[in-house]
Design a protein around this motif. Structure first.
Motif, short mmCIF file in Angstrom:
data_model
loop_
_atom_site.label_atom_id
_atom_site.label_comp_id
_atom_site.label_asym_id
_atom_site.label_seq_id
_atom_site.Cartn_x
_atom_site.Cartn_y
_atom_site.Cartn_z
N ILE A 74 -46.40 50.88 85.27
CA ILE A 74 -46.30 49.39 84.86
C ILE A 74 -45.19 49.32 83.85
O ILE A 74 -44.54 48.37 83.43
N SER A 75 -45.24 50.33 82.89
CA SER A 75 -44.48 50.24 81.81
C SER A 75 -42.86 50.25 82.25
O SER A 75 -41.89 49.44 81.59
N SER A 76 -42.56 51.31 83.12
CA SER A 76 -41.31 51.37 83.57
C SER A 76 -40.65 49.98 84.37
O SER A 76 -39.71 49.79 84.25
N PHE A 77 -41.66 49.68 85.06
CA PHE A 77 -41.39 48.28 85.82
C PHE A 77 -41.04 47.31 84.85
O PHE A 77 -39.92 46.46 84.90
N ILE A 78 -41.89 46.99 83.78
CA ILE A 78 -41.61 46.02 82.68
C ILE A 78 -40.19 46.31 82.11
O ILE A 78 -39.24 45.44 81.82
N ILE A 79 -39.91 47.35 81.67
CA ILE A 79 -38.59 47.90 80.92
C ILE A 79 -37.65 47.87 82.02
O ILE A 79 -36.32 47.49 81.59
N GLY A 80 -37.81 48.12 83.11
CA GLY A 80 -36.60 47.72 84.38
C GLY A 80 -36.08 46.56 84.44
O GLY A 80 -34.97 46.15 84.48
N ALA A 97 -38.88 44.63 76.45
CA ALA A 97 -38.78 46.37 76.68
C ALA A 97 -39.89 46.96 75.75
O ALA A 97 -40.52 47.79 76.05
N GLY A 98 -40.01 46.15 74.58
CA GLY A 98 -41.04 46.83 73.58
C GLY A 98 -42.36 46.56 74.39
O GLY A 98 -43.29 47.30 73.95
N VAL A 99 -42.61 45.44 74.85
CA VAL A 99 -43.76 45.28 75.54
C VAL A 99 -44.18 46.27 76.60
O VAL A 99 -45.51 46.99 76.59
#
Length: 346
Positions: free
Chosen positions: A226-232, A53-55
């Motif tokens: 991209i951020s939301s994809f990784i956090i998801g 999530a931090g990434v």
């Protein structure tokens, strides 16, 4: 002598890829055999999910300069979307549910990233709170998302990919480690590419970035997606691998601030910083609990622990912002360089 020492040190410099490869070797080949159930359940599983999530948030805030306070909303979208895809789409493999959940979070991220086309800084941060409150309200209001559960709680399905079942704490750890490793590598390649340079250009100066031909609007929305994809996907790990059962209330504003604190303490615009910050935030409550119980005994209950954690965390953030604004990763690099210089003189 100085020239000889300099030539020796440069010829024996450790390749940049070697430390992460060695670390992954230990994580895959040694930790599963020597780790205890407590190590996996209380430390490594939450560490991996929060690190990922931090990434994701670091790509948006650290590299692209878009402040977000709605990270927990995208964690929730990922967790509940994966649950529903797995439940309602017959024959869909787990990896497909995870990818679709990430795409669902990316779509929500783009929608709530649209204000970034007009807003900046504090105003954008406040607007991202809409995602936090809306998603939590929707998951609580519409029981369909939790399969008509009266409490809104969902239970994680069995983790199985290509006939390989990831059972028990070790199996869930290996599953999480593989997902985190893959997405972290892709994130590193992204920020090292032209898209990553576009993120930094927009962060540093939107006007200058537009003049040199950077598509500012597209770059901002790409960062949100991209951020939301990784956090998801991190939300899937949080729900399926770590907690195994979650409810909408578990993805509250405190969780969003926790992820934000991870990248502030670990280091903005640094992939490694997300792991440094997550390690500190996972270990800190455990260390405070042990220390408080040792010093105060039964007086140090869960309420005192929670308040102590908030005070210590707040003090750490203030100290890092004043003394070390680049975070733990910068401190680590400085210590490593000084150590190398000391050993080079010996």
């Amino acid at each position: 002598m100085t020239a000889i020492a300099s030539e020796f040190s440069s010829s024996h410099r450790i390749p940049g890829w070697l430390p992460p490869v060695l670390l992954l070797g230990v994580a895959y080949l040694i930790v599963p055999f020597i780790g205890t159930s407590y190590l996996f359940e209380a430390i490594l599983l939450p560490f991996l999910a929060l690190s990922l999530a931090g990434v994701g948030l670091n790509i948006l805030t650290g590299y692209a300069g878009q402040v977000s306070l709605g990270s927990a909303a995208f964690l929730a979208v990922g967790a509940f979307a994966a649950y529903n895809f797995n439940l309602r789409v017959e024959g869909l493999p787990l990896i497909g549910s995870i990818i679709l959940a990430g795409l669902a979070a990316a779509a929500i991220g783009i929608v709530f990233g649209l204000p970034s086309l007009r807003l900046k800084g504090f105003y954008l941060a406040v607007s991202t709170l809409a995602a936090q409150f809306f998603v939590q309200w929707a998951l609580t209001k519409f029981s369909w998302f939790s399969n008509d559960s009266a409490s809104g709680v969902i239970d994680a399905p069995a983790l199985s990919i290509a006939g390989i079942a990831f059972n028990g704490a070790v199996g869930r750890y290996l599953f999480s480690l593989t997902v985190v490793t893959l997405l972290t590598f892709l994130a590193y390649r992204l920020v090292s590419s032209q898209s990553g340079r576009n993120f930094i250009a927009v962060r540093d100066n939107e006007t200058a970035a537009r003049i040199i031909g950077v598509p500012v609007l597209k770059t901002k929305l790409l960062a949100f997606a991209i951020s939301s994809f990784i956090i998801g996907v991190a939300g899937v790990l949080w729900a399926f691998a770590y907690l195994r059962t979650v409810e909408p209330a578990g993805f509250n504003l405190d969780r969003s601030f926790q992820i934000l604190f991870i990248i502030i303490i670990g280091g903005l615009a640094s992939i490694r910083g997300a792991f440094f910050g997550a390690a500190l935030l996972v270990i800190l409550p455990l260390a405070l609990s042990r220390l408080g119980s040792f010093l105060l005994g039964d007086v140090f209950n869960s309420g005192v622990l929670d308040m102590s954690q908030r005070i210590v965390l707040g003090a750490l953030i203030i100290l890092f912002l004043i003394l070390e604004p680049d975070g733990l990763v910068s401190l680590w690099d400085r210590i490593r360089k000084r150590s190398a210089a000391v050993f080079g003189r010996m």
